[in-house]
Design a protein around this motif. Structure first.
Motif, PDB file in Angstrom:
ATOM      1  N   LEU A 200       0.867  -1.168   0.000  1.00 32.09           N
ATOM      2  CA  LEU A 200       0.000   0.000   0.000  1.00 32.09           C
ATOM      3  C   LEU A 200       0.912   1.230   0.000  1.00 32.09           C
ATOM      4  O   LEU A 200       1.673   1.449   0.942  1.00 32.09           O
ATOM      5  N   LEU A 201       0.863   1.971  -1.112  1.00 30.72           N
ATOM      6  CA  LEU A 201       1.692   3.159  -1.278  1.00 30.72           C
ATOM      7  C   LEU A 201       0.833   4.409  -1.132  1.00 30.72           C
ATOM      8  O   LEU A 201      -0.390   4.356  -1.282  1.00 30.72           O
ATOM      9  N   VAL A 202       1.496   5.526  -0.891  1.00 30.58           N
ATOM     10  CA  VAL A 202       0.827   6.821  -0.889  1.00 30.58           C
ATOM     11  C   VAL A 202       1.725   7.811  -1.616  1.00 30.58           C
ATOM     12  O   VAL A 202       2.950   7.735  -1.516  1.00 30.58           O
ATOM     13  N   ASP A 203       1.094   8.702  -2.372  1.00 28.60           N
ATOM     14  CA  ASP A 203       1.817   9.816  -2.974  1.00 28.60           C
ATOM     15  C   ASP A 203       1.386  11.057  -2.208  1.00 28.60           C
ATOM     16  O   ASP A 203       0.222  11.462  -2.257  1.00 28.60           O
ATOM     17  N   LEU A 204       2.340  11.653  -1.497  1.00 24.50           N
ATOM     18  CA  LEU A 204       2.056  12.816  -0.669  1.00 24.50           C
ATOM     19  C   LEU A 204       2.210  14.136  -1.417  1.00 24.50           C
ATOM     20  O   LEU A 204       1.968  15.192  -0.843  1.00 24.50           O
ATOM     21  N   SER A 205       2.591  14.094  -2.712  1.00 22.84           N
ATOM     22  CA  SER A 205       2.825  15.341  -3.440  1.00 22.84           C
ATOM     23  C   SER A 205       1.547  16.071  -3.852  1.00 22.84           C
ATOM     24  O   SER A 205       1.542  17.301  -3.853  1.00 22.84           O
ATOM     25  N   PRO A 206       0.460  15.379  -4.207  1.00 29.29           N
ATOM     26  CA  PRO A 206      -0.752  16.141  -4.547  1.00 29.29           C
ATOM     27  C   PRO A 206      -1.349  16.798  -3.295  1.00 29.29           C
ATOM     28  O   PRO A 206      -1.063  16.388  -2.170  1.00 29.29           O
ATOM     29  N   LYS A 207      -2.219  17.793  -3.515  1.00 28.22           N
ATOM     30  CA  LYS A 207      -2.894  18.451  -2.390  1.00 28.22           C
ATOM     31  C   LYS A 207      -3.641  17.417  -1.552  1.00 28.22           C
ATOM     32  O   LYS A 207      -3.594  17.445  -0.329  1.00 28.22           O
TER      33      LYS A 207
END
Length: 169
Positions: A85-92
């Motif tokens: 389970l990944l997350v991309d923290l760059s978007p708002k």
């Protein structure tokens, strides 16, 4: 991908986006997991994080509850979770990425996708902030050919052997 992936001591050393390292059990699933964390996440996510990683022998190898809580995602202990389970923290608004690693079987099928969406919907994430990836070693291998009919629509297939490319379904 396989070059240097398997350590001489038995196992696969993986380096997470935060610099932490863990040794995975030896085998093709671990080689694919390493590629997802070290290659896929860097190519397709702006600011990647690993919330969860499991192995077949060790169901929960890494679980980052601090990161999950920071984005408001509650990971239920009793629910079926993906391999990664990944997350991309760059978007708002963070992007949650469910990844299934397929060495032989187990892609993101329509029922699995729906089960994963129940987790993110319960946490208040809109469906547009959730992605689904089935990761394979190579598209020419039997694992892909065997499972491609099961892949859910509106999901992705990614191959460790061709890390710069992704297939959109």
């Amino acid at each position: 991908v396989g070059k240097g992936a398997i350590a001489s001591t038995g196992g696969v050393m993986v380096t997470f986006p935060n610099g932490e390292t863990r040794r995975l059990a030896q085998g093709p699933s671990s080689v694919i997991s390493k590629a997802v964390i070290e290659e896929f996440s860097k190519r397709f996510l702006g600011q990647p994080g690993v919330i969860f990683l499991s192995e077949s022998d060790n169901k929960v190898l890494k679980r980052d509850d601090v990161l999950a809580n920071a984005i408001g995602l509650k990971i239920p202990a009793d629910k079926y979770l993906p391999d990664i389970l990944l997350v991309d923290l760059s978007p708002k608004e963070p992007l949650i990425v469910f990844v299934e690693v397929v060495a032989t079987d187990g892609p993101i099928s329509a029922p699995r996708k729906e089960a994963f969406l129940q987790i993110t919907r319960a946490a208040g994430f809109p469906d547009r902030n959730v992605a689904f990836v089935t990761a394979y070693l190579d598209r020419g291998k039997p694992a892909f050919k065997k499972t491609v009919p099961e892949l859910a629509w509106n999901s992705f297939a990614w191959f460790a052997s061709e890390p710069d490319h992704i297939v959109v379904l």
